[in-house]
Design a protein around this motif. Structure first.
Motif, PDB file in Angstrom:
ATOM      1  N   VAL A   1       0.855  -1.187   0.000  1.00  0.00           N
ATOM      2  CA  VAL A   1       0.000   0.000   0.000  1.00  0.00           C
ATOM      3  C   VAL A   1       0.888   1.233   0.000  1.00  0.00           C
ATOM      4  O   VAL A   1       1.849   1.313   0.775  1.00  0.00           O
ATOM      5  N   GLN A   2       0.591   2.175  -0.886  1.00  0.00           N
ATOM      6  CA  GLN A   2       1.288   3.451  -0.916  1.00  0.00           C
ATOM      7  C   GLN A   2       0.272   4.568  -0.682  1.00  0.00           C
ATOM      8  O   GLN A   2      -0.917   4.409  -0.978  1.00  0.00           O
ATOM      9  N   THR A   3       0.740   5.690  -0.145  1.00  0.00           N
ATOM     10  CA  THR A   3      -0.131   6.835   0.101  1.00  0.00           C
ATOM     11  C   THR A   3       0.382   8.049  -0.667  1.00  0.00           C
ATOM     12  O   THR A   3       1.597   8.259  -0.778  1.00  0.00           O
ATOM     13  N   ILE A   4      -0.540   8.816  -1.194  1.00  0.00           N
ATOM     14  CA  ILE A   4      -0.226  10.042  -1.930  1.00  0.00           C
ATOM     15  C   ILE A   4      -0.969  11.181  -1.240  1.00  0.00           C
ATOM     16  O   ILE A   4      -2.206  11.157  -1.161  1.00  0.00           O
ATOM     17  N   PRO A   5      -0.270  12.185  -0.703  1.00  0.00           N
ATOM     18  CA  PRO A   5      -0.955  13.291  -0.024  1.00  0.00           C
ATOM     19  C   PRO A   5      -1.840  14.073  -0.984  1.00  0.00           C
ATOM     20  O   PRO A   5      -1.450  14.367  -2.114  1.00  0.00           O
ATOM     21  N   MET A   6      -3.025  14.410  -0.519  1.00  0.00           N
ATOM     22  CA  MET A   6      -3.949  15.253  -1.266  1.00  0.00           C
ATOM     23  C   MET A   6      -4.028  16.610  -0.579  1.00  0.00           C
ATOM     24  O   MET A   6      -3.994  16.699   0.652  1.00  0.00           O
ATOM     25  N   LEU A   7      -4.157  17.668  -1.354  1.00  0.00           N
ATOM     26  CA  LEU A   7      -4.283  18.996  -0.793  1.00  0.00           C
ATOM     27  C   LEU A   7      -5.688  19.216  -0.245  1.00  0.00           C
ATOM     28  O   LEU A   7      -6.622  18.470  -0.548  1.00  0.00           O
ATOM     29  N   ALA A   8      -5.823  20.234   0.561  1.00  0.00           N
ATOM     30  CA  ALA A   8      -7.126  20.553   1.131  1.00  0.00           C
ATOM     31  C   ALA A   8      -8.135  20.861   0.028  1.00  0.00           C
ATOM     32  O   ALA A   8      -7.831  21.549  -0.945  1.00  0.00           O
ATOM     33  N   ASP A   9      -9.334  20.329   0.167  1.00  0.00           N
ATOM     34  CA  ASP A   9     -10.419  20.531  -0.789  1.00  0.00           C
ATOM     35  C   ASP A   9     -10.110  19.992  -2.175  1.00  0.00           C
ATOM     36  O   ASP A   9     -10.693  20.456  -3.158  1.00  0.00           O
ATOM     37  N   GLU A  10      -9.222  19.041  -2.283  1.00  0.00           N
ATOM     38  CA  GLU A  10      -8.831  18.496  -3.587  1.00  0.00           C
ATOM     39  C   GLU A  10      -9.581  17.205  -3.859  1.00  0.00           C
ATOM     40  O   GLU A  10      -9.665  16.327  -3.006  1.00  0.00           O
ATOM     41  N   LYS A  11     -10.117  17.082  -5.063  1.00  0.00           N
ATOM     42  CA  LYS A  11     -10.861  15.897  -5.478  1.00  0.00           C
ATOM     43  C   LYS A  11     -10.335  15.422  -6.821  1.00  0.00           C
ATOM     44  O   LYS A  11      -9.984  16.222  -7.684  1.00  0.00           O
ATOM     45  N   ILE A  12     -10.313  14.121  -7.005  1.00  0.00           N
ATOM     46  CA  ILE A  12      -9.989  13.535  -8.303  1.00  0.00           C
ATOM     47  C   ILE A  12     -11.265  13.468  -9.122  1.00  0.00           C
ATOM     48  O   ILE A  12     -12.289  12.946  -8.663  1.00  0.00           O
ATOM     49  N   ILE A  13     -11.217  13.987 -10.343  1.00  0.00           N
ATOM     50  CA  ILE A  13     -12.428  14.056 -11.157  1.00  0.00           C
ATOM     51  C   ILE A  13     -12.300  13.323 -12.487  1.00  0.00           C
ATOM     52  O   ILE A  13     -13.305  13.063 -13.149  1.00  0.00           O
ATOM     53  N   ALA A  14     -11.079  12.971 -12.900  1.00  0.00           N
ATOM     54  CA  ALA A  14     -10.900  12.265 -14.167  1.00  0.00           C
ATOM     55  C   ALA A  14      -9.479  11.717 -14.217  1.00  0.00           C
ATOM     56  O   ALA A  14      -8.644  11.986 -13.344  1.00  0.00           O
ATOM     57  N   CYS A  15      -9.207  10.936 -15.253  1.00  0.00           N
ATOM     58  CA  CYS A  15      -7.877  10.363 -15.463  1.00  0.00           C
ATOM     59  C   CYS A  15      -7.502  10.534 -16.926  1.00  0.00           C
ATOM     60  O   CYS A  15      -8.366  10.548 -17.807  1.00  0.00           O
ATOM     61  N   GLU A  16      -6.212  10.628 -17.176  1.00  0.00           N
ATOM     62  CA  GLU A  16      -5.693  10.563 -18.539  1.00  0.00           C
ATOM     63  C   GLU A  16      -4.291  10.002 -18.473  1.00  0.00           C
ATOM     64  O   GLU A  16      -3.418  10.555 -17.801  1.00  0.00           O
TER      65      GLU A  16
END
Length: 454
Positions: free
Chosen positions: A223-238
């Protein structure tokens, strides 16, 4: 104003994520670490009316990837049948084995053979127990995927009652557990994205606090973790990047602020769009949009689509445009001057493109929100802005519009229609089309022989 419209748009189109967080912060670019970005003050640029351009890149060396990233995609869900997977040669889906029990079967629709069948090759199997490779005692929080030619079921959500294993399905031999959910993954998290190596999920974060993206490499049990910023959401991929959106304000949110205080801060806030490289944690800012005027709808072929230019807000005559930011030339353009919000909701056709193929989905589905009839569908062409009515097909003496479901590796389109019941997938009928015939209000090239328990 915004909430009224967001409620009219199906969840799958609004956001394919449950990850929320927020402290005002400047996005990290390709040379800035997430921790450094989160500590810098917010400085929204051109916050009012038009997208801002990213700052010039520096010459700092690139960050070292921590793990391989393949072709990222959102784990697909069909509105007709639940979890599905399109390989380009076949469509795999979970289907209730009985309306009275939680049991389910893995079904395979073979595009070349034009057949839908239980994914089981054991002679004489009755498909009603664990002796059957395709049988599931429960389909609660279960998904199906195919990686390197092998079909698996996986836990789509981590809860106390969800499955705790990924199973490999051999249609001739049975199911084999290949990975258990590790303790390092938090409970009550939905697994929403994947590539050829791993599953990804982002649990809900406390309001206005940074979050965490979890990567479960189920093939190597890490398992790896990636920090997300405040109020940040993933909405798509490319490709190997996630597209994220977050709120950036010019003052910090109070820890125990009132609704009025938060509204006052958000009135001058912006949405920041950025690319996130999960392997390095680096971010590349794309543009900003006024928070009070627009929300993400879709990403297609280098274009970020969102609402904007609201007129007559909060009135029966309210109108808005569908805009897009073209990352190729860094400009904002208008696709539709007016979106008929009171008539249509916008949804993504899933799982249209074959998994891991990197083929962009050109069409969005428009759902009739006045009647609630899912079969009054149209398609929205993301390149031209044309609204195209779905062609009607006649089956079992009933005429229904055909709903776009998947694209084959050869370029044909798979559609579904349900002449008996608008909701029960057991009565869905699949057909293959040449795209020109579908868009030209023609008829399908061939019908699929469907699996039935009747």
């Amino acid at each position: 104003m915004r909430n009224r419209h967001l409620a009219a748009i199906p969840l799958a189109a609004l956001l394919l994520t449950a990850c929320t967080s927020a402290v005002p912060a400047q996005p990290a670019d390709a040379t800035t670490s997430p921790s450094a970005a989160a500590s810098s003050p917010a400085q929204p640029d051109a916050a009012a009316s038009s997208p801002s351009q990213p700052a010039a890149e520096t010459s700092a060396p690139p960050l070292t990837p921590k793990f391989p990233v393949g072709h990222l995609l959102t784990l697909p869900q069909s509105q007709n049948s639940g979890p599905v997977w399109n390989t380009g040669d076949a469509l795999y889906e979970l289907r209730d084995a009985s309306n009275m029990t939680p049991e389910a079967l893995v079904l395979k629709t073979d595009y070349a053979a034009l057949t839908q069948s239980v994914y089981c090759d054991i002679p004489g199997c009755t498909h009603d127990s664990d002796a059957c490779p395709a049988y599931l005692a429960s389909d609660f929080c279960v998904g199906v995927m195919a990686v390197d030619g092998t079909v698996y079921t996986y836990p789509g959500e981590l809860t106390n009652v969800a499955p705790t294993q990924i199973y490999r399905i051999d249609p001739a031999a049975g199911k084999t557990p290949v990975a258990a959910v590790p303790d390092a993954l938090p409970h009550h998290m939905q697994l929403q994205w994947c590539d050829e190596y791993a599953l990804y999920g982002c649990p809900l974060a406390a309001s206005h606090q940074p979050g965490t993206l979890y990567r479960w490499d189920w093939q190597n049990d890490t398992v790896q973790t990636i920090p997300m910023l405040a109020d940040e959401k993933i909405i798509a991929c490319e490709g190997s990047r996630f597209l994220t959106i977050r709120i950036e304000a010019n003052e910090p949110f109070p820890n125990f602020g009132s609704t009025e205080q938060e509204k006052a801060i958000l009135a001058h806030a912006v949405y920041v769009y950025a690319w996130l490289d999960p392997a390095t944690g680096a971010r590349e800012k794309i543009c900003t949009r006024p928070y009070a005027d627009g929300y993400f709808h879709n990403y297609y072929d280098g274009r970020i689509y969102y609402t904007g230019n609201f007129r007559n807000a909060d009135t029966p005559g309210q109108q808005a445009a569908l805009l897009y930011f073209d990352t190729a030339d860094g400009t904002e353009k208008t696709l539709l001057e007016t979106i008929p919000f009171d008539t249509y909701g916008i949804d993504v056709c899933e799982p249209f493109s074959p998994a891991f193929a990197g083929v962009p989905q050109r069409y969005l589905r428009l759902l009739d929100m006045e009647t609630g009839d899912a079969y009054a569908d149209c398609l929205l062409d993301m390149e031209t802005g044309d609204v195209l009515p779905a062609p009607a097909v006649t089956a079992e003496g009933v005429r229904r519009p055909a709903l776009l479901l998947a694209c084959t590796a050869s370029g044909q389109w798979l559609t579904t229609a349900n002449p008996r019941d608008s909701y029960d997938p057991q009565y869905s009928l699949y057909a293959l089309w040449d795209p020109a015939d579908f868009l030209g209000d023609g008829q399908p090239a061939a019908w699929v022989t469907m699996y039935t328990t009747e």
